[in-house]
Write an enzyme that holds these catalytic residues in place. Structure first.
Site, PDB file in Angstrom:
ATOM      1  N   ASP A   1       0.896  -1.079   0.135  1.00 29.30           N
ATOM      2  CA  ASP A   1       0.009   0.103  -0.059  1.00 29.30           C
ATOM      3  C   ASP A   1       0.713   1.320  -0.091  1.00 29.30           C
ATOM      4  O   ASP A   1       0.556   2.288   0.600  1.00 29.30           O
ATOM      5  CB  ASP A   1      -1.094  -0.071   1.027  1.00 29.30           C
TER       6      ASP A   1
ATOM      7  N   GLY B   1      -4.153  -4.366  -4.347  1.00 23.97           N
ATOM      8  CA  GLY B   1      -5.259  -3.439  -5.003  1.00 23.97           C
ATOM      9  C   GLY B   1      -4.630  -2.152  -5.210  1.00 23.97           C
ATOM     10  O   GLY B   1      -3.990  -1.301  -4.509  1.00 23.97           O
ATOM     11  N   HIS B   2      -4.063  -1.973  -6.637  1.00 24.01           N
ATOM     12  CA  HIS B   2      -3.368  -0.782  -6.917  1.00 24.01           C
ATOM     13  C   HIS B   2      -4.359   0.162  -7.447  1.00 24.01           C
ATOM     14  O   HIS B   2      -5.429   0.047  -8.555  1.00 24.01           O
ATOM     15  CB  HIS B   2      -2.427  -1.289  -8.178  1.00 24.01           C
TER      16      HIS B   2
ATOM     17  N   LYS C   1       2.357   2.051  -5.229  1.00 25.99           N
ATOM     18  CA  LYS C   1       2.781   1.661  -6.363  1.00 25.99           C
ATOM     19  C   LYS C   1       1.876   1.903  -7.721  1.00 25.99           C
ATOM     20  O   LYS C   1       2.500   2.380  -8.639  1.00 25.99           O
ATOM     21  CB  LYS C   1       3.013   0.125  -6.211  1.00 25.99           C
TER      22      LYS C   1
ATOM     23  N   GLN D   1       2.199  -6.089  -3.361  1.00 21.15           N
ATOM     24  CA  GLN D   1       2.542  -6.106  -1.990  1.00 21.15           C
ATOM     25  C   GLN D   1       3.815  -5.312  -1.636  1.00 21.15           C
ATOM     26  O   GLN D   1       3.827  -4.339  -2.363  1.00 21.15           O
ATOM     27  CB  GLN D   1       2.650  -7.431  -1.516  1.00 21.15           C
TER      28      GLN D   1
END
Ligand code: IMP
Length: 430
Positions: free
Chosen positions: A13, A40-41, A16, A223
């Site tokens: 988080d 979750g980008h 990225k 991650q």
């Protein structure tokens, strides 16, 4: 540089997706090489917010080829939902998405197993995302896994699925969960394989061709390195190699293909799920970061734990992954805090260490050694030049940079695409 790897240096988080989106504008190909839909980008373009779990963040840049490499564990149902969702928003991935035929498949039983194993761990649960990541990687390494290519062949699927489900159903029953119907699983798998077929490709050969042709390839880690299965805070980690260390195995490109490594760090630290977090702040400062930084998991909706910048964690990523430069994210969130702390080392029983320990027991004993710096009150979101930052913010960036030992080349000061400060020399920006 034609092959760049971008990865997170903390517990995920870091932002990225945002940086990958910026670099994707200058790339021909964006590649995911590990992890799965646990990621979750988030990318914000104008008033549009995109949260991508399996699709590479190049998906929303027209003309960019997106590759899901062989090291990713692919939940084909989630992936196709994401493709459909983008199509509804006028982003068409036809001809722009390749899924490795060698990538392992996450079936619904992997997700149930994830939950069952967490339940069996009791107080020692990891707090996984329940996306089936650990069980799918476990099957890969025990050689019980099924790959994307197998989805197209009933004769491959049937015996392995039946064998796996016999043993998995026993564990599910033990954890009080419903067993899975093998025939239904087989039918669903074949059906999803047919839908996925247009995207399935030998990405190993394709990526090597693109690399040799000098295409600009961006490798997108998911991650963060403190969640790396080897180098992270084991066992409170994910099940893959989250740094540049995952690129070779996860793409089939030679490791030496990577010319540039960009590490992403947030100006403070967050972590979702259980496990050690020496700089966690459960007081008003942590609350400030959580609320102002909207620190809620993009995948699970869980509140993220918040705390101070941890240079021990960041340095470990820099040293072991050969990081060339970093992007410092969410500096704007720290505005309004009187003092800012940076952890420069840990102490265990009075002994000072500057690398993360190996065992969970030692992690629990780590006490952060802090340097305290003055904060600032100004809103940073409109600032685009380093020299225009308040002097305390400049000092903070320079201190963190010195602690990491590599330059900060980008600072983000807001979630929107344009809200960043570029510190690269003019020649490097062209
Ligand atoms: P898993 O990857 O679902 O097995 O979860 C293992 C640990 O990694 C848990 O603590 C998760 O919260 C954490 N984790 C997995 N993916 C992410 C991510 O993308 N961002 C932050 N934490 C993650």
């Amino acid at each position: 540089m034609s092959v760049t790897c971008v990865f997170g240096m903390q517990w995920g988080d870091e932002g990225k997706g945002r940086i990958v989106d910026l670099i994707a504008a200058e790339s021909d190909v964006v590649v995911r090489y590990q992890g799965g839909a646990n990621a979750g980008h988030t990318v914000i373009v104008g008033d549009q917010k995109y949260v991508l779990h399996l699709l590479p963040s190049g998906a929303i840049r027209p003309g960019v080829l997106n590759v899901i490499g062989n090291g990713v564990v692919v939940d084909p149902w989630t992936l196709l939902d994401e493709v459909e969702e983008l199509k509804r928003r006028d982003i068409d991935l036809s001809g722009r998405l390749l899924v490795s035929d060698r990538a392992h498949v996450i079936f619904p039983y992997h997700k149930l197993m994830d939950r069952a194993l967490e339940a069996l761990r009791g107080d020692a649960s990891i707090g996984t995302t329940s996306r089936g990541i650990g069980p799918a990687y476990a099957d890969k390494y025990t050689r019980d896994g099924l790959r994307v290519a197998d989805l197209l062949r009933a004769e491959e699927l049937r015996p392995t699925l039946l064998r796996n489900l016999t043993s998995r159903n026993e564990i599910l029953r033990k954890a009080g969960l419903e067993p899975i119907d093998p025939q239904q699983t087989l039918d669903d798998a074949l059906a999803v394989g047919r839908r996925l077929e247009p995207y399935i490709a030998d990405t190993v050969t394709k990526l090597n061709e693109l690399w040799r042709a000098g295409k600009r390839i961006l490798l997108e880690g998911a991650q963060g390195f403190a969640l790396d299965v080897d180098q992270g805070s084991y066992p409170y980690v994910t099940s893959s190699s989250c740094g540049v260390n995952g690129v070779g195995p996860g793409t089939g490109l030679p490791p030496k293909a990577v010319q540039r490594v960009l590490g992403i760090v947030k100006a403070y630290t967050t972590r979702v799920g259980a496990g050690p977090f020496p700089t966690e702040d459960v007081g008003p400062a942590g609350e400030h970061m959580g609320v102002r930084g909207k620190e809620v998991g993009a995948t699970t909706g869980r509140k993220r734990r918040c705390g101070w910048f941890d240079a021990v964690v960041a340095r470990h990523a820099v040293r072991t992954q050969g990081v060339d430069a970093t992007a410092l994210m969410k500096l704007d969130i720290l505005s309004g805090l009187d003092r800012l702390k940076v952890c420069t080392a840990y102490e265990i029983d009075g002994r000072r260490i500057d690398v993360p320990p190996a065992s969970a027991a030692h992690w629990r004993m780590c006490r952060p050694v802090y340097e305290s710096l003055p904060g600032w009150r100004e809103d940073l979101s409109g600032i685009r030049r380093f020299d225009d930052l308040p002097k305390e913010a400049r000092a903070y960036v320079r201190f963190v940079e010195a602690q990491m030992g590599v330059p900060v080349e980008t600072i983000s000061v807001g979630a929107e695409r344009a809200r960043f400060i570029d510190l690269r020399p003019a020649a490097a920006r062209a």
